[in-house]
Design a protein around this motif. Structure first.
Motif, PDB file in Angstrom:
ATOM      1  N   ALA A 107      17.357  40.988   2.063  1.00  0.00           N
ATOM      2  CA  ALA A 107      16.434  41.218   0.947  1.00  0.00           C
ATOM      3  C   ALA A 107      17.202  41.573  -0.324  1.00  0.00           C
ATOM      4  CB  ALA A 107      15.452  42.328   1.306  1.00  0.00           C
ATOM      5  N   ILE A 108      18.227  42.408  -0.185  1.00  0.00           N
ATOM      6  CA  ILE A 108      19.021  42.798  -1.346  1.00  0.00           C
ATOM      7  C   ILE A 108      19.708  41.573  -1.945  1.00  0.00           C
ATOM      8  CG2 ILE A 108      20.997  44.173  -2.122  1.00  0.00           C
ATOM      9  CD1 ILE A 108      20.319  46.191   0.081  1.00  0.00           C
ATOM     10  N   LEU A 109      20.232  40.704  -1.085  1.00  0.00           N
ATOM     11  CA  LEU A 109      20.911  39.500  -1.558  1.00  0.00           C
ATOM     12  C   LEU A 109      19.944  38.597  -2.313  1.00  0.00           C
ATOM     13  CD1 LEU A 109      23.585  37.936  -1.526  1.00  0.00           C
ATOM     14  CD2 LEU A 109      22.869  36.901   0.649  1.00  0.00           C
ATOM     15  N   ASN A 110      18.738  38.428  -1.796  1.00  0.00           N
ATOM     16  CA  ASN A 110      17.745  37.589  -2.481  1.00  0.00           C
ATOM     17  C   ASN A 110      17.392  38.166  -3.847  1.00  0.00           C
ATOM     18  OD1 ASN A 110      17.580  35.755  -0.369  1.00  0.00           O
ATOM     19  ND2 ASN A 110      15.870  36.802   0.626  1.00  0.00           N
ATOM     20  N   GLU A 111      17.240  39.488  -3.912  1.00  0.00           N
ATOM     21  CA  GLU A 111      16.912  40.117  -5.196  1.00  0.00           C
ATOM     22  C   GLU A 111      18.070  39.994  -6.183  1.00  0.00           C
ATOM     23  OE1 GLU A 111      14.076  43.747  -4.966  1.00  0.00           O
ATOM     24  OE2 GLU A 111      15.435  43.934  -3.245  1.00  0.00           O
ATOM     25  N   ALA A 112      19.299  40.107  -5.693  1.00  0.00           N
ATOM     26  CA  ALA A 112      20.462  39.972  -6.565  1.00  0.00           C
ATOM     27  C   ALA A 112      20.536  38.564  -7.154  1.00  0.00           C
ATOM     28  CB  ALA A 112      21.735  40.291  -5.787  1.00  0.00           C
ATOM     29  N   ARG A 113      20.208  37.564  -6.349  1.00  0.00           N
ATOM     30  CA  ARG A 113      20.225  36.186  -6.842  1.00  0.00           C
ATOM     31  C   ARG A 113      19.126  35.953  -7.874  1.00  0.00           C
ATOM     32  NH1 ARG A 113      21.319  33.517  -0.832  1.00  0.00           N
ATOM     33  NH2 ARG A 113      23.617  33.737  -0.883  1.00  0.00           N
ATOM     34  N   GLN A 114      17.998  36.643  -7.708  1.00  0.00           N
ATOM     35  CA  GLN A 114      16.933  36.536  -8.705  1.00  0.00           C
ATOM     36  C   GLN A 114      17.354  37.146 -10.034  1.00  0.00           C
ATOM     37  OE1 GLN A 114      13.398  38.262  -6.996  1.00  0.00           O
ATOM     38  NE2 GLN A 114      13.333  36.780  -5.306  1.00  0.00           N
ATOM     39  N   LEU A 115      18.317  38.058 -10.001  1.00  0.00           N
ATOM     40  CA  LEU A 115      18.878  38.653 -11.217  1.00  0.00           C
ATOM     41  C   LEU A 115      20.053  37.838 -11.748  1.00  0.00           C
ATOM     42  CD1 LEU A 115      18.848  42.431 -10.158  1.00  0.00           C
ATOM     43  CD2 LEU A 115      17.267  41.281 -11.721  1.00  0.00           C
ATOM     44  N   ASN A 116      20.177  36.605 -11.231  1.00  0.00           N
ATOM     45  CA  ASN A 116      21.225  35.663 -11.669  1.00  0.00           C
ATOM     46  C   ASN A 116      22.629  36.074 -11.256  1.00  0.00           C
ATOM     47  OD1 ASN A 116      19.370  33.914 -13.008  1.00  0.00           O
ATOM     48  ND2 ASN A 116      19.322  35.334 -14.748  1.00  0.00           N
ATOM     49  N   HIS A 117      22.732  36.813 -10.168  1.00  0.00           N
ATOM     50  CA  HIS A 117      24.047  37.117  -9.591  1.00  0.00           C
ATOM     51  C   HIS A 117      24.304  36.118  -8.462  1.00  0.00           C
ATOM     52  CE1 HIS A 117      24.519  40.821 -11.858  1.00  0.00           C
ATOM     53  NE2 HIS A 117      23.322  41.231 -11.451  1.00  0.00           N
ATOM     54  N   GLU A 118      25.243  35.212  -8.685  1.00  0.00           N
ATOM     55  CA  GLU A 118      25.565  34.192  -7.681  1.00  0.00           C
ATOM     56  C   GLU A 118      26.539  34.785  -6.667  1.00  0.00           C
ATOM     57  OE1 GLU A 118      24.103  31.328  -7.379  1.00  0.00           O
ATOM     58  OE2 GLU A 118      22.882  31.717  -9.154  1.00  0.00           O
ATOM     59  N   LEU A 119      25.980  35.323  -5.576  1.00  0.00           N
ATOM     60  CA  LEU A 119      26.780  36.049  -4.608  1.00  0.00           C
ATOM     61  C   LEU A 119      26.489  35.572  -3.202  1.00  0.00           C
ATOM     62  CD1 LEU A 119      25.984  39.649  -5.919  1.00  0.00           C
ATOM     63  CD2 LEU A 119      28.077  38.382  -6.391  1.00  0.00           C
ATOM     64  N   ASP A 120      27.499  35.694  -2.319  1.00  0.00           N
ATOM     65  CA  ASP A 120      27.219  35.621  -0.890  1.00  0.00           C
ATOM     66  C   ASP A 120      27.235  37.052  -0.363  1.00  0.00           C
ATOM     67  OD1 ASP A 120      29.891  36.379  -0.623  1.00  0.00           O
ATOM     68  OD2 ASP A 120      30.570  34.378  -0.025  1.00  0.00           O
ATOM     69  N   LEU A 121      27.030  37.217   0.941  1.00  0.00           N
ATOM     70  CA  LEU A 121      26.910  38.566   1.495  1.00  0.00           C
ATOM     71  C   LEU A 121      28.184  39.377   1.285  1.00  0.00           C
ATOM     72  CD1 LEU A 121      25.121  40.544   3.025  1.00  0.00           C
ATOM     73  CD2 LEU A 121      25.987  39.569   5.170  1.00  0.00           C
ATOM     74  N   SER A 122      29.340  38.747   1.461  1.00  0.00           N
ATOM     75  CA  SER A 122      30.610  39.452   1.271  1.00  0.00           C
ATOM     76  C   SER A 122      30.774  39.910  -0.170  1.00  0.00           C
ATOM     77  CB  SER A 122      31.775  38.545   1.684  1.00  0.00           C
ATOM     78  OG  SER A 122      33.015  39.188   1.474  1.00  0.00           O
ATOM     79  N   ASP A 123      30.428  39.019  -1.127  1.00  0.00           N
ATOM     80  CA  ASP A 123      30.504  39.388  -2.546  1.00  0.00           C
ATOM     81  C   ASP A 123      29.566  40.549  -2.858  1.00  0.00           C
ATOM     82  OD1 ASP A 123      32.291  37.299  -3.036  1.00  0.00           O
ATOM     83  OD2 ASP A 123      30.675  35.879  -3.463  1.00  0.00           O
ATOM     84  N   LEU A 124      28.371  40.487  -2.265  1.00  0.00           N
ATOM     85  CA  LEU A 124      27.382  41.543  -2.495  1.00  0.00           C
ATOM     86  C   LEU A 124      27.945  42.901  -2.112  1.00  0.00           C
ATOM     87  CD1 LEU A 124      24.224  41.973  -3.142  1.00  0.00           C
ATOM     88  CD2 LEU A 124      23.994  42.121  -0.654  1.00  0.00           C
ATOM     89  N   ARG A 125      28.520  42.986  -0.924  1.00  0.00           N
ATOM     90  CA  ARG A 125      29.049  44.252  -0.445  1.00  0.00           C
ATOM     91  C   ARG A 125      30.211  44.741  -1.300  1.00  0.00           C
ATOM     92  NH1 ARG A 125      28.829  42.518   6.004  1.00  0.00           N
ATOM     93  NH2 ARG A 125      26.580  42.927   6.278  1.00  0.00           N
ATOM     94  N   ASP A 126      31.037  43.803  -1.742  1.00  0.00           N
ATOM     95  CA  ASP A 126      32.180  44.188  -2.564  1.00  0.00           C
ATOM     96  C   ASP A 126      31.761  44.657  -3.960  1.00  0.00           C
ATOM     97  OD1 ASP A 126      33.902  43.558  -0.521  1.00  0.00           O
ATOM     98  OD2 ASP A 126      34.347  41.537  -1.265  1.00  0.00           O
ATOM     99  N   SER A 127      30.535  44.306  -4.371  1.00  0.00           N
ATOM    100  CA  SER A 127      30.079  44.614  -5.721  1.00  0.00           C
ATOM    101  C   SER A 127      29.349  45.938  -5.831  1.00  0.00           C
ATOM    102  CB  SER A 127      29.139  43.499  -6.223  1.00  0.00           C
ATOM    103  OG  SER A 127      29.783  42.238  -6.234  1.00  0.00           O
ATOM    104  N   VAL A 128      29.099  46.591  -4.698  1.00  0.00           N
ATOM    105  CA  VAL A 128      28.289  47.817  -4.723  1.00  0.00           C
ATOM    106  C   VAL A 128      28.900  48.873  -5.645  1.00  0.00           C
ATOM    107  CG1 VAL A 128      27.336  49.708  -3.359  1.00  0.00           C
ATOM    108  CG2 VAL A 128      27.414  47.415  -2.404  1.00  0.00           C
TER     109      VAL A 128
END
Length: 388
Positions: A272-293
């Motif tokens: 869910a967090i990944l989907n919301e991040a992409r809606q905010l125009n953050h082009e991330l995969d799960l690994s990128d998401l975790r590294d960006s916290v």
């Protein structure tokens, strides 16, 4: 030798106490070898006869050795205990993602090899074949007899018969996994839900040693829970006890993998967090998401909001079950430690009673190998007599 913190135990029967004591002694030998019987007695508060009986059992089963290694104070050097070299091996497979991960370990839990299966599967038969293929590859890495296969599966599992009732992430139903694997591999197979497997690992080898009642919360791509009471996993009439991830938090929330709307997993899992991040125009995969916290304010805010939902659900479980301890495991807690502090603060401020506000809430170690290691431990525990 370092001591061990013992919690209050109120086991349901002497069988549980015996298996718990075996697990405790094995764990202490594993962590502190070489170690003497006297040191084990000091660390556990068990009587010397109890320790001697357990040590003798473990020696007869070929799990430990003894030799004169200790420092003498003038008389005979004390006999020290250590794990025995093993020619028996265990395979564990984590089937919680489409990329299956497997490990081969000795009976002491030391990883000797690992492998992955990346090919897609869309039917029950293809899922079973994927596990068989990975098992064969892992068995070739074992330098002795493989005594069993443990499989950790995402979804609802009837562990006694090893049937996967529903794996929503794979859209598969009613998989007779234990029966099929035992027939095809001529091997002892144990199947369990992934989060319940992690909880069992904590019960026998981790933060829940000596705690016969706790609730385990897993948060990562999905969210799950497991409840241990009287030293046993509580399964429930229809094998869904502890499924905190499918507690409805929002009536009109997003659709969950189970088909319902507004489940905790659907609003607070990393999917869910990944989907919301992409809606905010953050082009991330799960690994990128975790590294960006730690560096991206938007991502940090999404994790903190997810933590608020998990905190509400955790508080609800405290009011429902009133466990001795809450264990938080999984990548979400590892990558966003502020979430843990928020959960602890919510409980400390809003739980119903003063005692409930002091519920012991702690994070347990987690990494990407824990699923497969937990699956392997299912068989190891069975060998040690901890799962009957």
């Amino acid at each position: 030798m370092g001591g061990t913190v013992m919690g209050k135990t109120t086991p349901r029967n002497s069988k549980w106490m015996r298996t718990y004591n075996r697990s405790l002694i094995l764990r202490l030998i594993r962590l502190h070898q070489p170690v003497s019987r006297v040191e084990l007695a000091k660390a556990t508060s068990l009587t010397k006869p109890t320790i001697s009986n357990i040590v003798n059992e473990l020696k007869e089963e070929g799990l430990i050795n003894e030799r004169e290694l200790g420092v003498s104070s003038g008389g005979r050097r004390p006999i020290m205990l250590e794990l025995a070299a093993s020619d028996r091996f265990v395979i564990g497979i984590d089937a919680t993602q489409r990329r299956l991960h497997g490990v081969v370990t000795n009976i002491h839990g030391e990883v000797l090899g690992e492998a992955w299966h990346d090919k897609r599967f869309d039917t029950n038969e293809e899922f079973i074949e994927a596990i068989v293929t990975l098992y064969i590859e892992l068995a070739a890495k074992a330098e002795g007899d493989v005594i069993g296969l443990g499989v950790s599966v995402h979804g609802m599992v009837e562990a006694g018969n090893g049937i996967v009732l529903f794996a929503p992430r794979f859209h598969l139903h009613d998989i007779p996994l234990k029966q099929e694997l035992e027939q095809r591999l001529n091997q002892n197979v144990f199947v369990e839900n992934d989060v319940r497997t992690l909880a069992l690992g904590e019960l026998y080898f981790g933060e829940a040693i000596g705690i016969d009642e706790f609730f385990y919360v897993y948060a990562g791509y999905g969210i799950g829970g497991a409840y241990v009471h009287g030293g046993e996993l509580i399964d429930g009439e229809h094998h869904i006890a502890g499924e905190i991830g499918h507690m409805r938090i929002m009536l009109d929330g997003p659709i969950c993998s189970c088909g319902n709307r507004g489940c905790l997993e659907a609003v607070a899992g990393e999917r869910a967090i990944l989907n919301e991040a992409r809606q905010l125009n953050h082009e991330l995969d799960l690994s990128d998401l975790r590294d960006s916290v730690g560096t991206n304010a938007d991502i940090q805010q999404l994790y903190e909001r997810a933590g608020e939902y998990i905190g509400i659900a955790t508080l609800n479980m405290i009011h429902l079950l009133n466990p001795n301890r809450i264990l938080l495991g999984g990548p979400l807690f590892n990558y966003a430690p502020n979430v843990v502090a928020n959960i602890q603060e919510r409980v400390a401020q809003t739980a119903l009673t003063m005692d409930a506000r002091q519920t012991d809430i702690r994070v347990v170690p987690w990494n990407a190998n824990h699923g497969a290691l937990g699956a392997a431990a299912l068989i190891t525990n069975q060998l040690f007599g901890e799962i009957q």
